[in-house]
Structure formats: structure tokens, C-alpha cells
Scaffold this active site. Structure first.
Site, PDB file in Angstrom:
ATOM      1  N   ASP A  54      -5.085   3.168  -2.065  1.00 19.17           N
ATOM      2  CA  ASP A  54      -6.126   3.888  -0.882  1.00 19.17           C
ATOM      3  C   ASP A  54      -6.428   5.308  -1.282  1.00 19.17           C
ATOM      4  O   ASP A  54      -5.553   5.952  -1.642  1.00 19.17           O
ATOM      5  CB  ASP A  54      -5.282   3.879   0.500  1.00 19.17           C
ATOM      6  CG  ASP A  54      -6.182   4.279   1.703  1.00 19.17           C
ATOM      7  OD1 ASP A  54      -6.748   5.336   1.425  1.00 19.17           O
ATOM      8  OD2 ASP A  54      -5.803   3.955   2.691  1.00 19.17           O
ATOM      9  N   HIS A  57      -4.992   8.181   0.880  1.00 13.26           N
ATOM     10  CA  HIS A  57      -3.610   8.339   0.427  1.00 13.26           C
ATOM     11  C   HIS A  57      -3.171   8.944  -0.941  1.00 13.26           C
ATOM     12  O   HIS A  57      -2.564   9.971  -1.005  1.00 13.26           O
ATOM     13  CB  HIS A  57      -2.422   7.111   0.586  1.00 13.26           C
ATOM     14  CG  HIS A  57      -2.624   6.701   2.013  1.00 13.26           C
ATOM     15  ND1 HIS A  57      -2.574   7.230   3.144  1.00 13.26           N
ATOM     16  CD2 HIS A  57      -3.006   5.381   2.441  1.00 13.26           C
ATOM     17  CE1 HIS A  57      -2.673   6.715   4.239  1.00 13.26           C
ATOM     18  NE2 HIS A  57      -2.903   5.318   3.791  1.00 13.26           N
ATOM     19  N   GLU A 108       2.579   9.902   7.207  1.00 16.84           N
ATOM     20  CA  GLU A 108       2.622   8.542   8.055  1.00 16.84           C
ATOM     21  C   GLU A 108       4.013   7.851   7.820  1.00 16.84           C
ATOM     22  O   GLU A 108       4.400   6.962   8.523  1.00 16.84           O
ATOM     23  CB  GLU A 108       1.626   7.843   7.670  1.00 16.84           C
ATOM     24  CG  GLU A 108       0.338   8.272   7.850  1.00 16.84           C
ATOM     25  CD  GLU A 108      -1.035   7.394   7.824  1.00 16.84           C
ATOM     26  OE1 GLU A 108      -0.876   6.370   8.247  1.00 16.84           O
ATOM     27  OE2 GLU A 108      -1.850   7.703   7.080  1.00 16.84           O
ATOM     28  N   GLU A 161     -11.964   1.871   5.061  1.00 11.54           N
ATOM     29  CA  GLU A 161     -11.210   2.139   6.175  1.00 11.54           C
ATOM     30  C   GLU A 161     -11.456   3.694   6.386  1.00 11.54           C
ATOM     31  O   GLU A 161     -10.605   4.662   5.839  1.00 11.54           O
ATOM     32  CB  GLU A 161      -9.515   1.913   5.517  1.00 11.54           C
ATOM     33  CG  GLU A 161      -8.577   2.083   6.682  1.00 11.54           C
ATOM     34  CD  GLU A 161      -7.155   1.636   6.121  1.00 11.54           C
ATOM     35  OE1 GLU A 161      -6.616   0.799   6.742  1.00 11.54           O
ATOM     36  OE2 GLU A 161      -6.845   2.430   5.400  1.00 11.54           O
ATOM     37  N   HIS A 165      -8.831   0.448  -0.663  1.00 11.15           N
ATOM     38  CA  HIS A 165      -9.152   1.104   0.437  1.00 11.15           C
ATOM     39  C   HIS A 165      -9.861   2.359   0.111  1.00 11.15           C
ATOM     40  O   HIS A 165      -9.487   3.034  -0.619  1.00 11.15           O
ATOM     41  CB  HIS A 165      -8.003   1.374   1.545  1.00 11.15           C
ATOM     42  CG  HIS A 165      -7.666   0.470   2.089  1.00 11.15           C
ATOM     43  ND1 HIS A 165      -6.352   0.370   2.874  1.00 11.15           N
ATOM     44  CD2 HIS A 165      -8.348  -0.738   2.571  1.00 11.15           C
ATOM     45  CE1 HIS A 165      -6.346  -0.666   3.675  1.00 11.15           C
ATOM     46  NE2 HIS A 165      -7.357  -1.601   3.451  1.00 11.15           N
ATOM     47  N   ARG A 212     -10.882  11.472   5.194  1.00  9.67           N
ATOM     48  CA  ARG A 212     -10.751  10.137   5.720  1.00  9.67           C
ATOM     49  C   ARG A 212     -12.068   9.656   6.342  1.00  9.67           C
ATOM     50  O   ARG A 212     -12.234   8.602   6.743  1.00  9.67           O
ATOM     51  CB  ARG A 212      -9.632   9.779   6.662  1.00  9.67           C
ATOM     52  CG  ARG A 212      -9.182   8.423   6.230  1.00  9.67           C
ATOM     53  CD  ARG A 212      -7.633   8.039   7.040  1.00  9.67           C
ATOM     54  NE  ARG A 212      -7.106   6.824   6.156  1.00  9.67           N
ATOM     55  CZ  ARG A 212      -6.302   6.229   6.523  1.00  9.67           C
ATOM     56  NH1 ARG A 212      -5.362   6.714   7.736  1.00  9.67           N
ATOM     57  NH2 ARG A 212      -5.499   5.196   5.698  1.00  9.67           N
ATOM     58  N   GLU A 257       0.816  -1.135  -0.050  1.00 11.76           N
ATOM     59  CA  GLU A 257       0.233  -0.072   0.065  1.00 11.76           C
ATOM     60  C   GLU A 257       1.014   1.314  -0.062  1.00 11.76           C
ATOM     61  O   GLU A 257       1.529   1.455   0.953  1.00 11.76           O
ATOM     62  CB  GLU A 257      -1.138  -0.070   1.235  1.00 11.76           C
ATOM     63  CG  GLU A 257      -1.917   1.120   1.514  1.00 11.76           C
ATOM     64  CD  GLU A 257      -2.764   1.060   2.734  1.00 11.76           C
ATOM     65  OE1 GLU A 257      -2.434   0.617   3.617  1.00 11.76           O
ATOM     66  OE2 GLU A 257      -3.830   1.723   2.438  1.00 11.76           O
TER      67      GLU A 257
HETATM   68  C1  LER Z   1      -3.461   1.325   6.245  1.00  9.81           C
HETATM   69  O1  LER Z   1      -4.056   0.552   5.353  1.00  9.81           O
HETATM   70  C2  LER Z   1      -3.339   2.688   5.981  1.00  9.81           C
HETATM   71  O2  LER Z   1      -4.113   3.374   5.061  1.00  9.81           O
HETATM   72  C3  LER Z   1      -2.522   3.511   7.044  1.00  9.81           C
HETATM   73  O3  LER Z   1      -2.721   4.927   6.837  1.00  9.81           O
HETATM   74  C4  LER Z   1      -2.073   3.105   8.195  1.00  9.81           C
HETATM   75  O4  LER Z   1      -1.686   4.071   9.040  1.00  9.81           O
HETATM   76 MN    MN Z   2      -5.147   2.031   3.928  1.00  7.68          MN
END
Ligand code: LER
Ligand code: MN
Length: 278
Positions: A186, A189, A159, A247, A212, A218, A153
Site C-alpha cells: 500500500d 503505508h 494503525e 483505497e 493499494h 491518502r 498488508e
Molecule cells: C487496509 O487496506 C488499510 O490500508 C488499512 O489502513 C486499514 O486501516
Molecule cells: Mn491498504
């Protein structure tokens, strides 16, 4: 829009990671996901050795849901395990732990996620790449024997400083050269890191293994400003057959967030202009 397969991320343990709508009381969470119309759950697991496998199998079987994937991030956040640590002992423990995650995943025909447990760039990028590709070689042999997949991912810069974009992850996958390794895209992100969210999705091609979903803030899809109609149209154009796994922050509360995700994503229709980039 073809039917989308929806999953809800559920953490088996309580966790400091905030974007998991359901944490702890996982059995209630699984039953709630089934009642809201989800097809699957994604299980966030710190250590598979601490899980009551019998209870897990029985609750999942009774729910009628599939397990889409098994997440490993808490092994990093709570236990400090990292596949690229300077400490070879920690790298070995991280590999061992993820191997256990892949065994748990294989019991359900699920994939295993490599997110934060990839670690950070501690010295230089090439040393980190070398450590990570070595760990992935090992992991691809482990999952190769049980038919599973490993999902890497891209995670935003706030992060981790290692592998923020889809392009960087595709490069690593290319280096390892195993068909058992795919991309987990995701939307939260990607909204931070990618020039074009749809372009990044398209660039994954057949390497896209899991998605995700979360909105720009978020929260659940529809509670921010991402255009999920366009995102879903691109996934359809790519003939993506995997899950959209929520998520999301538990805002305003876990059940409302989980319900909103289903309502928003199942309301999407075809006919959206996918030519226009974000
Ligand atoms: C985990 O799937 C993720 O998206 C990260 O932001 C975990 O901190
Ligand atoms: Mn994620």
C-alpha cells in the site's frame, strides 16, 4: 507504460474506515467504477454471511468488472475479530470469518486481504508471530483448495504495532512457506514506513500480489506528493501483472476522487528515471 489494471475499493456497508471513497450504496459504486473506466472493484466486507450474494453477482456481472480482492478489515474494526487475540475463542472466530471471506472471494476468482485483522502485539512478538503463522497455515490450506491467494498488508505504525514493513511481512511469508500467500503493498503505508518505496516494492519480487494506491495524504494519486510515474515504472520493471486498487479518501467527493485516480495513473508514461530512489 504498459496498461495498468485499475480497481476501486468499495465498502458493502457504511464504515468508519475513512479511506474508502465509496461506502454503502455499493451497487451505485460498482456502476460508477465501470463508467469511469476501472477494470475491477475491491470489495470491503464485514461479514460475507450478511451479503445478498445473488444481488452482488448480478450487479458485478452487469458491470463487466472483475473483483480484484475481498477486504476483511471491518471484521476487526466493527466486530473485534483478530487472528492474534489473547482470547483463543476470538482467534477461532477470526479464522472462521476469514475462511468465509475466502469462499466469497473464490466465487469471483479474487484474492483475500489480511490487513488489520492480523491484530496487534498483545504480549510479546514471538507469541504474536506464532499465533499469526498458525492462522496463516490454516488459511493457506483453505485457499489452496479453491485456488485463491491470501494477501498480507504491511500497515503503518499509527494503525497497528504488528507488521509495519514489507520486510516483516516477507519474513512471515517465508516462515509459513506457502505459495498461496503474497504481499499487498500500500503506497500510503509504505510512504510512512519504508526507507525507499521503490526498494520495498522491488524486494517483494514475485511475492507482490496486489497494490493499494493512495497518495501521501491518502487522497487520490496526484493530490499529494508521491511520484507515481516512478512507482509505476518500478512495477513495470518487475513485470507486475496485478491490480492497482484505489483505497482513497473521498476528497473532495467520492466520484471526483475516483475519477482523479484514473486520470492520474493513466497519464503516466515510460521514460521515467527509475534509478533515482525516493
Ligand atoms: C487496509 O487496506 C488499510 O490500508 C488499512 O489502513 C486499514 O486501516
Ligand atoms: Mn491498504
Amino acid at each position: 507504460m504498459a496498461a495498468v489494471k485499475l480497481a476501486l475499493v468499495i465498502s458493502i456497508d457504511e464504515t468508519s474506515f475513512d479511506a474508502v471513497a465509496v461506502r454503502g450504496r455499493w451497487d451505485q459504486g460498482v456502476r460508477m467504477a465501470a463508467s469511469l473506466g476501472y477494470d475491477a472493484v475491491e470489495l470491503a466486507v464485514r461479514d460475507p454471511a450478511t451479503i445478498d450474494h445473488k444481488a452482488l453477482h448480478s450487479v458485478i456481472r452487469d458491470s463487466g468488472l472483475a473483483v480484484a480482492a475481498v477486504g476483511t478489515g471491518q471484521a476487526y474494526l466493527k466486530d473485534g475479530l483478530s487472528l492474534t487475540s489473547d482470547d483463543a475463542g476470538i482467534r477461532a472466530l477470526a479464522s472462521e470469518r476469514i475462511a468465509a471471506h475466502t469462499h466469497l472471494a473464490s466465487e469471483f476468482g479474487a484474492s483475500t486481504i489480511v490487513g488489520l485483522i492480523r491484530g496487534r502485539v498483545t504480549h510479546d512478538r514471538s507469541t504474536t508471530d506464532a499465533r499469526f503463522t498458525e492462522a496463516l497455515h490454516h488459511l493457506s490450506v483453505v485457499v489452496g483448495s479453491n485456488g485463491g491467494q491470501v494477501l498480507i498488508e504491511p500497515i503503518n505504525r499509527y494503525e497497528t504495532d504488528y507488521l509495519n514493513t514489507v520486510g516483516e511481512v516477507l519474513e512471515i511469508i517465508e516462515r509459513v512457506g506457502s505459495s498461496s500467500i503474497q504481499v499487498l503493498a500500500d503506497t500510503f503505508h509504505m510512504n510512512i514506513e519504508e526507507r525507499s518505496l521503490e526498494g520495498a516494492l522491488r524486494s517483494c519480487g514475485h511475492r507482490l500480489g496486489h497494490v493499494h494506491v493512495a497518495d501521501s495524504n491518502r487522497q487520490a494519486p496526484g493530490f499529494g506528493h508521491l511520484n507515481f510515474a516512478r512507482i509505476l515504472a518500478v512495477l513495470e520493471e518487475m513485470d507486475y501483472q496485478g491490480y492497482l486498487s484505489a483505497e482513497i479518501l473521498p476528497a473532495p467527493d467520492p466520484e471526483s476522487a475516483a475519477r482523479q485516480t484514473v486520470a492520474h495513473l493513466t497519464s503516466m508514461r515510460v521514460g521515467v528515471n527509475t534509478e533515482e530512489e525516493m
